[in-house]
Design an enzyme around this catalytic site. Structure first.
Site, PDB file in Angstrom:
ATOM      1  N   GLU A 185      10.204   1.473   2.215  1.00 50.51           N
ATOM      2  CA  GLU A 185       8.876   1.469   2.830  1.00 50.51           C
ATOM      3  C   GLU A 185       8.649   0.267   3.729  1.00 50.51           C
ATOM      4  O   GLU A 185       7.869   0.347   4.679  1.00 50.51           O
ATOM      5  CB  GLU A 185       7.797   1.522   1.744  1.00 50.51           C
ATOM      6  CG  GLU A 185       7.842   2.772   0.888  1.00 50.51           C
ATOM      7  CD  GLU A 185       7.645   4.042   1.695  1.00 50.51           C
ATOM      8  OE1 GLU A 185       6.791   4.065   2.604  1.00 50.51           O
ATOM      9  OE2 GLU A 185       8.364   5.029   1.427  1.00 50.51           O
ATOM     10  N   GLU A 241       0.832  -1.211   0.000  1.00 48.21           N
ATOM     11  CA  GLU A 241       0.000   0.000   0.000  1.00 48.21           C
ATOM     12  C   GLU A 241       0.863   1.256   0.000  1.00 48.21           C
ATOM     13  O   GLU A 241       0.598   2.229  -0.718  1.00 48.21           O
ATOM     14  CB  GLU A 241      -0.931  -0.014   1.216  1.00 48.21           C
ATOM     15  CG  GLU A 241      -1.751   1.257   1.406  1.00 48.21           C
ATOM     16  CD  GLU A 241      -1.649   1.805   2.820  1.00 48.21           C
ATOM     17  OE1 GLU A 241      -1.258   2.980   2.959  1.00 48.21           O
ATOM     18  OE2 GLU A 241      -1.944   1.056   3.766  1.00 48.21           O
TER      19      GLU A 241
END
Length: 968
Positions: A137, A64
Site C-alpha cells: 500500500e 489509512e
C-alpha cells in the site's frame, strides 16, 4: 440514557436536524462518542483519529489504506474489498485529512450496518499491518531479476504521483504548505512521491501505536438504530484498552507581521506565442472561528465574494482578461485555523502581480462599498434554503453531521454547536445589511498580514527531469547493493507477488460477516408517477413528501439539433443562466435566482434507449422553490429560455475559457472517465454525443471556438440562436414535478401558463454524422501516471448478456482486477464497466504506473472468470449489486430518476426483470462473461491517457499500436 461504561456529558435535542444528541465519554479510555438519535433509516457510523503527520512521507495516508487490509478478527488480505463486494452499504470508505483520518460507513439495512461497524472497529484498532501490507500500500523496491531495473511500487506512491501531476493540486499544496510552515498543515498529509520512499516500516507501526487508540478517538453514530446497542458495541472494543495520553494536538501557526510569497513550477507545456501556463493564488490564514455564527458568516461571505459567476470578486477576475479560470474563491473550514484563497489560472506568468493587485484592490473597494441589498438577500435566501432543506445529495445525512461536528470537536471545541443554526442564522441576518461584511473583509483579509501569494508556471522539462531523478536515485540505490542484497530484493519481490496472488483460506473469508439472499427484497422499489400532458408537453408528477418544496425539471429533446451544434451545448446551457436577458444583466439575474429560489441549474443527460437502441439525449433546466415562490421560479425559467442574451460576446468568451481550463484541470483527477468516454465514442451514438460535449473532442472544439469568438463572433452567435429556436419546442418537451400532493393543483395552473409562453412547431429528429476515431489511441498529457482503457460494444460483437453481468463484473472488479491492476500493478484502481442497454463494455485503470502490463491483465480476465466462483462469493456479489440498485435517494432525486427511466426506456417491468436476473446469477453467467471479455481482448479498442514517455515506449514495443495525440 445511562450506560455503565460511559459517562453522559450532554443530552439535548437539536431541532434543526431533528435529532436527540447525546455526547458520551468512555470511562476507561476517554474515547468521546456523539450519538445522534433520529428517524433516518440510512444509518451512519464513523470513527476518527487525530493523525498529525510530521513530514511529507504519507504515513497517515498509507496507514489509512493499510488498516483495511486485514485485522485480528478478520485475517484476510482485503476485508474492505469483501465489504465492497458483498455489502448493501450506502457509504464505505476512509479519508486522510491534514490533521485527522476518518473511517465512515453507512447502510439502510440494520444487520448489514452492524456488520460494517464491527469490521471497521476491528480494522482500525487491531489491524495486522504487516510489512507486506506496508510495502504493497505504501512503497517498496521491486526487482524482477538480478539484471532488471530497480523500480518503486506502491498504491499510495502512485496515487500521489497522480496528485502531483495535477497543476491545481500542486498549487493548493504549495499554498497550504507555505501558509502554515510551522505546523502539521505545512506537510503533505497525502505524501510527496519524492519523500514517501523515506518512510520506514518501524515509523509506520509506531504511528499506529501512537494515534489509533480509543483515547484519541471521536466516534459518531446517527440514524434510527438502537442507541443503547451503539454503546454496547463500542464498549466491547474499547474495554480492551487502558487510557493513555496522546499528544495529537494541532498546534497553532504563529502569526506573521508581513505577507510572504512563494513560487514553483509544474510539469506542463508552454505556448511560446501566447503564454497561458501560469497560476497565481492569494491566500490567508484566519483565526479559529468562534462558534456557529462565525462559520456561517464565513460561508456567506465566501458566497458573496466569489460563490457564483456574478459575485463581484469572481466577476472582476473573469472580466480582467488576465486568465482562463478562477482558482478557489472561498474560506475552507476543515483546518483548525481556516485557509482562504482566490486566484486565476491560465495566466501569463508575468501578469501574476497584476492579478494579486486586482484581488486586493477589489477587496478594498468592497470594504468601502459593501454589498447591495439584492446580493445580501440572495445569499441569505440560498443559505437558509439549503440549511432547512438539508439535502446532502448522495452523501448520507449522518456523514454530513459527523464532519460538521468534527471541526471544533477535534480541537477541544463543542461538537453540538455546529449542528444547530437557527440562532446563528438570525444573528447573521440581523447584521448582514449593516457594516458586518465590510468589517469582515477588513478583518479577515485587508488587515491580515498572514498572507501568501503563490505562483506556479509550467516547466516543459520538469516531467522528464523528475522521471530521470527517480531513475538516478534508484540506480544509486542499486549501485550500493552487493550481489547478496540484490538477490534479497529479488526474493522479496517474488515473495510479495506470491503473497498478493495467494488465495485467502475459506474459513477466514467466512469470518467476514455478510447478509444472506433471504435478507434481500425480491421486488423493485417503485416511485409514484402520474403521466399526463400540459399543452403539447409531457407532464410527469411524483407525489412525495418534500417539506413544502417543489422540485421541477424542464427537459428538451436534443436530437432536434444538428451534429455541428452538439459541442455548443455545455456553453449554451451556461449562457442561459450566465449572460443575462434583455431586461437584466447576468448579475441581476443571478441575484434574482438567489432571492426567490433554492437554485436553478442546467445539465444534459444521455443514454441508449433500452427497447430500440435509439439515443435519448436531453437538456434539462432544473429548479427548486417553496410554494409561494414557484411562480417566480417559472418566470425566471421563461426569461432564460426565451430571452437569454446570447449576444453577450465577452461573457461567452469568459465561459469558453473557463470550460477549457476546467477540462484541463480534470485530466488527472478524472482521467479514467475521459478515457472511458473516448473508447465508447466509437461504439454508440449516445457515447459519441458524450464525447462531443465532454471529451477530448470537446476540448479540441473549445480551442477552436475561442479563436472564432474573436475572429467571427457573428457565426458563433448565429449557432447559439439557432439552437434556441430548434430546442425550445413544446412538442419536444417534458415537465417533471416532484412535490406534496396539496401543491399540485396550483402548480399545474402555473405550469400551464409557463408552457404557453414557449413556441410550438413541428418536431424533427436530426440525423447525426458521427466522426471516426483511430483504432487505438495514445492521448498525451504531462503526467507521471497513466489511465489505460480497452473496450468494445458487445452487442456489435453478437454477444447478448443479462443483468447478471453486473454480478460477474462486481466479482471481477473486487478480485482479479483489484489484485492484478492495483495490488500487483501498483495502480490506484482498476475496474470494468458494462451498460446493458447499449452493450458498451470497458476496462479502465486509474493513476496507473503501467501500460502494456495493464492491457495484459485485461486480456487475462477471461481465464480468471472461467476459474469459477464459490457460492459464498457469488452471494456476496449479488448482495453488493442489490445494494447498488437500492441506494437511497432524496425526494428530488427520486422524481428525476423516475422520469429519466421513462425517457430512456427502462420501465418498471424492465427493472424487475433485471433484478430477477441479478438474483438468479449462476456459474453460466460467468462463462458468458468470460466469452465476452475474450472477444474484447481480441477486438477491443484501446485508449490510453498518460505521459509521453510511457506511450512512446509502448509504441516502440508494440509496433506503433497507438495513434498519438497531444491533449495539452
Amino acid at each position: 440514557m445511562s450506560h455503565p461504561a460511559f459517562e453522559l456529558v450532554r443530552d439535548e435535542a437539536i431541532a434543526e436536524i431533528n435529532s436527540q444528541a447525546r455526547l458520551y465519554r468512555h470511562k476507561k479510555t476517554g474515547a468521546e462518542v456523539l450519538s445522534l438519535i433520529n428517524d433516518d433509516e440510512n444509518k451512519v457510523f464513523g470513527i476518527t483519529f487525530k493523525t498529525p503527520p510530521e513530514d511529507a512521507n504519507g504515513i497517515a495516508h498509507i496507514l489509512e489504506h493499510s488498516v483495511l487490509c486485514g485485522s485480528r478478527k478478520y485475517p484476510v488480505k482485503k476485508p474492505f474489498v469483501e465489504l465492497l463486494k458483498g455489502s448493501m452499504h450506502t457509504f464505505l470508505n476512509a479519508m486522510t485529512y491534514p490533521d485527522k483520518t476518518a473511517y465512515p460507513v453507512a447502510s439502510q439495512n440494520l444487520k448489514d450496518f452492524y456488520n460494517l461497524v464491527d469490521v471497521y472497529l476491528d480494522a482500525v484498532l487491531f489491524p495486522i499491518i504487516s510489512e507486506d501490507t506496508f510495502e504493497q500500500e505504501g512503497w517498496h523496491y521491486e526487482l524482477d531479476s538480478a539484471d532488471a531495473p530497480l523500480v518503486y511500487k506502491g498504491v499510495v506512491f502512485n496515487e500521489m504521483k497522480g496528485v502531483y501531476s495535477s497543476p491545481d493540486s500542486v498549487m493548493h499544496t504549495q499554498s497550504q504548505n507555505a501558509l502554515y510552515p510551522d505546523t502539521t498543515y505545512g506537510k503533505s498529509s497525502g505524501g510527496d512521491p519524492k519523500v514517501i520512499p523515506d518512510l520506514t516500516y518501524a515509523q509506520f507501526k509506531r504511528f499506529h501505536e501512537t494515534y489509533y487508540h480509543p483515547s484519541n478517538a471521536r466516534v459518531v453514530f446517527s440514524g434510527d438504530d438502537a442507541p443503547e446497542k451503539r454503546l454496547d458495541i463500542l464498549d466491547a472494543y474499547f474495554d480492551q484498552f487502558d487510557r493513555i495520553a496522546v499528544d495529537a494536538e494541532v498546534k497553532l501557526q504563529p502569526r506573521w507581521n508581513a505577507p510572504r510569497a512563494v513560487s514553483g513550477t509544474y510539469a506542463g507545456t508552454i505556448d511560446s506565442e501566447k503564454r497561458r501556463d501560469g497560476m497565481v493564488s492569494v491566500n490567508w490564514m484566519l483565526d479559529e472561528p468562534d462558534g456557529r455564527e462565525e462559520t456561517l458568516s464565513h460561508g456567506m461571505l465566501s458566497y458573496l465574494l466569489a460563490g457564483n459567476s456574478a459575485a463581484p470578486l469572481r466577476k472582476k477576475l473573469n472580466e480582467s482578461g488576465l486568465g482562463e479560470g478562477v482558482l478557489g474563491g472561498g474560506i475552507s473550514t476543515y483546518l483548525r485555523q481556516p485557509m482562504a484563497g482566490v486566484g486565476l489560472k491560465g495566466i501569463d506568468p508575468s501578469n501574476a502581480e497584476k492579478v494579486e493587485a486586482l484581488i486586493l484592490d477589489t477587496l478594498r473597494d468592497l470594504a468601502e462599498t459593501g454589498f447591495s441589498d439584492e446580493q445580501i438577500d440572495a445569499a441569505i435566501n440560498m443559505f437558509e434554503f439549503n440549511l432547512r432543506e438539508n439535502n446532502t445529495g448522495s452523501t448520507p445525512r449522518g456523514m454530513s453531521y459527523m464532519f460538521t461536528a468534527m471541526g471544533p470537536w477535534l480541537h477541544g471545541g463543542d461538537p453540538l454547536a455546529q449542528l444547530s443554526f437557527e440562532e446563528a442564522l438570525a444573528s447573521v441576518k440581523a447584521k448582514a445589511k449593516g457594516e458586518h461584511f465590510k468589517n469582515e473583509i477588513r478583518r479577515l483579509f485587508l488587515d491580515n498580514p498572514h498572507r501568501v501569494t503563490s505562483t506556479l508556471e509550467a516547466d516543459p522539462e520538469q516531467g522528464a527531469r523528475e522521471a530521470q531523478a527517480e531513475v538516478d536515485k534508484l540506480a544509486a540505490v542499486r549501485a550500493g547493493l552487493d550481489n547478496e542484497a540484490i538477490q534479497s530484493v529479488v526474493a522479496r519481490t517474488e515473495r510479495l507477488k506470491a503473497l498478493q496472488e495467494a488465495v485467502d483460506k475459506p474459513e477466514d473469508l467466512a469470518k467476514i460477516p455478510t447478509l444472506s439472499r433471504d435478507d434481500l427484497e425480491r421486488d423493485i422499489r417503485t416511485i409514484p408517477t402520474d403521466e399526463s400532458a400540459i399543452d403539447a408537453a409531457r407532464f410527469f408528477y411524483h407525489d412525495l413528501a418534500t417539506i413544502g418544496i417543489l422540485y421541477l425539471d424542464v427537459g428538451f429533446d436534443v436530437t432536434v439539433l444538428d451534429s455541428e451544434q452538439l459541442p455548443y451545448m455545455p456553453l449554451f446551457g451556461r449562457a442561459l443562466l450566465q449572460t443575462g436577458t434583455s431586461k437584466e444583466d447576468f448579475v441581476s439575474l443571478t441575484q434574482r435566482i438567489g432571492r426567490t429560489t433554492g437554485g436553478v441549474a442546467q445539465h444534459r443527460a444521455l443514454a441508449t434507449r433500452s427497447e430500440d437502441g435509439q439515443t435519448a439525449a436531453w437538456f434539462f433546466l432544473s429548479g427548486k422553490a417553496v410554494a409561494d415562490k414557484f411562480g417566480d421560479m417559472l418566470d425566471i425559467m421563461s426569461d432564460v429560455l426565451l430571452d437569454a442574451r446570447l449576444s453577450n460576446k465577452e461573457r461567452f468568451r469568459q465561459m469558453a475559457l473557463e470550460e477549457k481550463a476546467g477540462f484541463e484541470a480534470r485530466l488527472v483527477p478524472g482521467g479514467n472517465g475521459i478515457v472511458d468516454t473516448r473508447i465508447k465514442a466509437a461504439l454508440t451514438e449516445a457515447s459519441w454525443v458524450a464525447e462531443q460535449m465532454s471529451g477530448v473532442s470537446y476540448h479540441e472544439f473549445l480551442k477552436g471556438l475561442i479563436e472564432r469568438i474573436d475572429s467571427d463572433w457573428a457565426s458563433v452567435e448565429a449557432v447559439l440562436v439557432s439552437i434556441r429556436e430548434k430546442l425550445f419546442n413544446r412538442g419536444a418537451m417534458v415537465i417533471n414535478l416532484t412535490a406534496d400532493a396539496d401543491l399540485l393543483d396550483r402548480a399545474k395552473s402555473e405550469l400551464g401558463q409557463f408552457v404557453g409562453k414557449l413556441p410550438g412547431g413541428k418536431f424533427e429528429r436530426a440525423t447525426w454524422r458521427q466522426s471516426s476515431f483511430a483504432a487505438h489511441e495514445g492521448l498525451i498529457i504531462p503526467a507521471q501516471v497513466n489511465y489505460v482503457g480497452k473496450g468494445a460494444n458487445l452487442k456489435a460483437l453478437g454477444i447478448q448478456l443479462t443483468a447478471s453481468a453486473s454480478v460477474v463484473l462486481r466479482h471481477l472488479n473486487t478480485t482479479y482486477l483489484w489484485d492484478k491492476v492495483r495490488v500487483q500493478g501498483g495502480a490506484y484502481g482498476g475496474s470494468s464497466r458494462f451498460d446493458l442497454s447499449s452493450g458498451n463494455f470497458s476496462f479502465l485503470s486509474y493513476r496507473d504506473p503501467n501500460l502494456l502490463k495493464t492491457l495484459e491483465a485485461y486480456d487475462g480476465a477471461a481465464k480468471a472468470l472461467r476459474a469459477g466462483i464459490g457460492e459464498q462469493d457469488l452471494t456476496r456479489s449479488i448482495i453488493g449489486v442489490i445494494g447498488d440498485l437500492d441506494r437511497p435517494e432524496f425526494a428530488d432525486a427520486k422524481g428525476y430518476s423516475a422520469m429519466w427511466r421513462i425517457l430512456n426506456g427502462t420501465t418498471d417491468a424492465v427493472r424487475q426483470q433485471r433484478r430477477d436476473e441479478v438474483l438468479a446469477t449462476s456459474a453460466a453467467d460467468f462463462e458468458a462473461m468470460a466469452a465476452a471479455v475474450e472477444a474484447v481482448a481480441e477486438k477491443g479498442r484501446i485508449v490510453v491517457l498518460g505521459g509521453e514517455a510511457a506511450i512512446t515506449a509502448a509504441n516502440a514495443e508494440r509496433d506503433g499500436l497507438l495513434k498519438v495525440q497531444k491533449v495539452v
